[in-house]
Design a protein around this motif. Structure first.
Motif, mmCIF file in Angstrom:
data_model
loop_
_atom_site.group_PDB
_atom_site.id
_atom_site.type_symbol
_atom_site.label_atom_id
_atom_site.label_comp_id
_atom_site.label_asym_id
_atom_site.label_seq_id
_atom_site.Cartn_x
_atom_site.Cartn_y
_atom_site.Cartn_z
ATOM 1 N N ARG A 19 28.354 36.737 50.925
ATOM 2 C CA ARG A 19 29.577 36.006 50.401
ATOM 3 C C ARG A 19 29.056 35.389 49.118
ATOM 4 O O ARG A 19 29.835 34.475 48.932
ATOM 5 C CB ARG A 19 30.281 35.318 51.358
ATOM 6 N N ALA A 20 27.958 35.623 48.663
ATOM 7 C CA ALA A 20 27.372 34.684 47.583
ATOM 8 C C ALA A 20 28.443 34.742 46.564
ATOM 9 O O ALA A 20 28.312 33.547 45.709
ATOM 10 C CB ALA A 20 25.864 35.221 47.188
ATOM 11 N N GLN A 21 28.767 35.676 46.059
ATOM 12 C CA GLN A 21 29.575 35.466 44.778
ATOM 13 C C GLN A 21 31.115 36.158 44.725
ATOM 14 O O GLN A 21 31.033 36.782 45.957
ATOM 15 C CB GLN A 21 28.866 36.219 43.730
ATOM 16 N N THR A 22 31.904 35.750 43.722
ATOM 17 C CA THR A 22 33.456 36.294 43.953
ATOM 18 C C THR A 22 33.641 37.567 43.289
ATOM 19 O O THR A 22 33.283 37.729 42.072
ATOM 20 C CB THR A 22 33.989 35.118 43.277
ATOM 21 N N CYS A 453 32.319 43.918 39.247
ATOM 22 C CA CYS A 453 32.288 42.958 38.091
ATOM 23 C C CYS A 453 32.491 41.497 38.880
ATOM 24 O O CYS A 453 33.201 41.455 39.897
ATOM 25 C CB CYS A 453 33.414 42.894 37.024
ATOM 26 N N TYR A 454 31.549 40.490 38.630
ATOM 27 C CA TYR A 454 31.598 39.365 39.504
ATOM 28 C C TYR A 454 31.718 38.049 38.623
ATOM 29 O O TYR A 454 31.532 38.074 37.519
ATOM 30 C CB TYR A 454 30.304 39.235 40.156
ATOM 31 N N ARG A 455 32.224 37.063 39.299
ATOM 32 C CA ARG A 455 32.404 35.845 38.542
ATOM 33 C C ARG A 455 31.371 34.941 39.150
ATOM 34 O O ARG A 455 31.209 34.975 40.220
ATOM 35 C CB ARG A 455 33.773 35.335 38.719
ATOM 36 N N LEU A 456 30.659 33.967 38.447
ATOM 37 C CA LEU A 456 29.487 33.133 38.899
ATOM 38 C C LEU A 456 30.201 31.690 39.370
ATOM 39 O O LEU A 456 29.762 31.256 40.345
ATOM 40 C CB LEU A 456 28.655 32.698 37.720
ATOM 41 N N PHE A 457 31.400 31.427 38.658
ATOM 42 C CA PHE A 457 32.187 30.017 39.310
ATOM 43 C C PHE A 457 33.593 30.396 39.403
ATOM 44 O O PHE A 457 34.316 31.347 38.999
ATOM 45 C CB PHE A 457 32.073 29.198 38.208
ATOM 46 N N PRO A 458 34.262 29.471 40.466
ATOM 47 C CA PRO A 458 33.650 28.346 41.356
ATOM 48 C C PRO A 458 33.159 29.152 42.665
ATOM 49 O O PRO A 458 33.772 30.233 42.847
ATOM 50 C CB PRO A 458 34.786 27.315 41.219
ATOM 51 N N LEU A 459 32.216 28.356 43.277
ATOM 52 C CA LEU A 459 31.967 28.917 44.678
ATOM 53 C C LEU A 459 31.955 27.684 45.639
ATOM 54 O O LEU A 459 31.662 26.585 45.156
ATOM 55 C CB LEU A 459 30.420 29.355 44.574
ATOM 56 N N SER A 460 32.795 28.020 46.721
ATOM 57 C CA SER A 460 32.771 26.959 47.603
ATOM 58 C C SER A 460 31.654 26.991 48.553
ATOM 59 O O SER A 460 31.098 27.939 49.038
ATOM 60 C CB SER A 460 34.076 27.184 48.413
#
Length: 599
Positions: A19-22, A453-460
């Motif tokens: 679950r490291a990235q969105t 395709c991933y987004r780096l931020f935000p992450l909880s």
């Protein structure tokens, strides 16, 4: 905090990385065997909708005849509209592998729009198998303009040459205003590379009439031209350089050590800038290669190289990635290495062939520090005791070399054998999203391929690992409040409860997880760890109970700059330790917290 690793516990610790990235969006290949995502390159907005788009190679389409798809950037951003803007799938023979490689060669057709070369390394010329060819694709109307096939020499009959496996534009050498292009044929024992004039790309036939210069591989099976990068000015002198690899080169240290070379392409010809030969046998240094950014601030662009077969002290091909100083390479002044990234076995003494470094990318800036990042893929990594595996991609800060985060593929994705890196800001948070692929993913059917395709931020922040039951039967538990940030003045508190009262303790952390047995519990942050200031657990002022708590403001720790590795995008794994005098080891441990530092 020395530790002994155990197979089962490493398995537990790695689980949260799934679950490291969105995941922003995912596109599966169009059919079984398509190998969609073998190569992906960013292209300008193709339909004037305000989004850049991607060309995606799928060399396995139609029994390996191959195809190229234009994937809509708007679809990646919104999930709406057409997924594919256009497709080119020329007629051919099974196994031609059209779409194995793609290169932007600027405008060679003269219509003001950039054109693209498409590799077709499986092309057969009469009875010569895998002779290889390239096809020029008109960027404005998507028509195939020409087909140029490889060469035959007295020492190389061309069988298995796989001309067109890799290619890159390299600047105007002839002075006619068109960019020349370097083509690799790494497949045969006598591998070779050719620089073709831009003017020759519109004419079908042999590559020989358009050849400006050529290289032949050194020794048998050197795989010259496996990876080629052009279009960069290493030292700012106005002339472009070419970097290319020979991962099968046998250096002084042994077989398949590998080599990379850098040449300058200036009017009148090419000349050697510098070279690097690996000292590790069998690692195939240069299987992947990218050159785009200056990481150490010396004004010279640096070089990212993958060695996916590197054993790293094991019997397995774990792989490694090396970043070489462009300045030192040009001066031939060691040490050349700025960073070296490796991966450890996931299951203690048990391991596998992860092939970390099978793909590398000198990505654009993802964390807002003004320096590009470094992406490295390990498509054969698996999680659990059964394959064929998920694969992973690690993202490192180009400025510091710190691991920012890890992206794991889904089951059978084999993510990370193709990397595009920074795309554009799709969600309006002022940070670019990024693209990774797994061309052998089974997401849409066996070997259909996938582009993600991933987004780096935000992450909880999330918890992981297991706390140690203390001498009073309590299990300390970690929690957090606030947002981990590299710039916010608001606190981000990491806390823990159910510790023994009135005992000394501290928070320790690192940039990767662990699950090692440690003093009767688990040490959840991998070595090397950083220790914070000593705290008192407080709680009841007399007797012994589990009312002790700890709280640590990690944002204040970041702001203190005591640890320069704590930058936006850095992934942190943190755990509390405390005294427990009645325990055999006198140690108490909480579970752990995984967090990613937001901007």
């Amino acid at each position: 905090m020395n530790s002994n690793h155990a197979i089962g516990f490493c398995f537990v610790a790695l689980a949260p990385l799934t679950r490291a990235q969105t995941l922003w969006n995912s596109v599966n290949g169009p059919m079984v065997g398509a190998e969609y995502g073998k190569v992906c390159i960013l292209v300008p907005d193709q339909n004037s909708d305000g989004y850049g788009d991607l060309l995606v190679g799928a060399p396995g389409v139609n029994q390996g005849r191959g195809a190229v798809y234009c994937l809509s950037g708007a679809y990646l951003a919104t999930g709406a509209g057409a997924q594919t803007l256009w497709t080119v799938a020329p007629s051919g023979n099974p196994g031609d592998q059209f779409g194995f490689a793609i290169a932007d060669v600027r405008d060679v057709t003269g219509d003001g729009v950039a054109d693209y070369l498409i590799g077709q390394p499986g092309y057969d010329l009469v009875a010569v198998t895998d002779f290889g060819a390239i096809r020029l694709l008109n960027g404005s109307n998507h028509a195939v303009v020409s087909q140029i096939y490889g060469s035959v020499s007295s020492v190389d009959p061309g069988v298995g040459s796989m001309f067109g496996s890799a290619m890159a534009a390299c600047g105007d050498i002839t002075g006619d205003g068109l960019s020349e292009v370097v083509i690799g044929a790494p497949g045969s024992p006598t591998s070779y590379m050719r620089v073709l004039s831009g003017a020759s790309l519109t004419t079908s036939g042999s590559c020989l009439p358009g050849t400006i210069t050529a290289w032949v591989g050194s020794g048998g099976n050197s795989a010259l031209g496996t990876a080629i990068v052009g279009g960069f000015d290493l030292d700012g002198d106005g002339f472009q350089e070419i970097a290319f690899s020979s991962p099968g080169f046998d250096g002084a240290s042994g077989t398949d050590t590998g080599e990379i070379d850098v040449y300058e392409a200036a009017p009148g010809g090419v000349s050697l800038v510098g070279y690097y030969v690996s000292t590790i046998p069998l690692e195939r240094f240069g299987q992947s290669l990218d050159v785009r950014h200056d990481y150490d601030g010396d004004g010279v662009i640096d070089i990212v190289v993958g060695a996916p077969n590197s054993p790293n002290g094991t019997a397995f091909q774990l792989g490694r990635v090396v970043v070489l100083s462009g300045a030192r390479l040009a001066a031939q002044t060691p040490p050349y290495e700025l960073y070296t990234f490796t991966t450890a076995p996931a299951f203690g003494t048990f391991s596998a062939n992860y092939h970390f470094g099978a793909a590398v990318r000198a990505s654009g800036d993802l964390n807002g520090d003004g320096v590009g990042e470094i992406l490295a893929g390990a498509p054969d990594y698996f999680f659990g005791l059964a394959g064929p595996g998920r694969g992973f991609v690690r993202i490192y800060s180009g400025a510091t070399g710190v691991l920012l985060t890890t992206v794991l593929g889904a089951s059978n994705d084999r993510i990370g054998n193709s990397l595009t890196g920074a795309l554009q800001d799709l969600d309006g948070d002022n940070f670019k999203e990024f693209i990774v692929a797994g061309s052998l993913s089974d997401a849409g059917g066996t070997d259909s391929g996938v582009v993600k395709c991933y987004r780096l931020f935000p992450l909880s922040p999330t918890t992981y690992c297991t706390g140690k039951v203390n001498s009073l039967g309590c299990t300390p538990t970690v929690a957090s409040s606030g947002n981990p940030s590299a710039s916010s003045g608001a606190p981000f508190s990491i806390s823990a409860t159910s510790f023994l009262n009135q005992k000394s303790g501290l928070l320790f952390y690192s940039h990767h997880p662990s699950g090692a047995l440690f003093q009767g519990g688990f040490k959840c942050a991998g070595d090397p760890v950083q220790r914070t200031t000593v705290l008192n657990s407080g709680g009841s002022t007399s007797g012994a109970d589990c009312t002790g708590t700890y709280s640590f403001d990690f944002n204040a720790h970041i702001a203190s700059a005591v640890d320069p590795s704590l930058v936006a995008g850095a992934e942190v794994f943190a755990q509390f330790w405390s005294r427990d005098p009645q325990s055999v080891s006198t140690t108490s441990l909480s579970n752990a917290l995984r967090l990613v530092i937001n901007p």
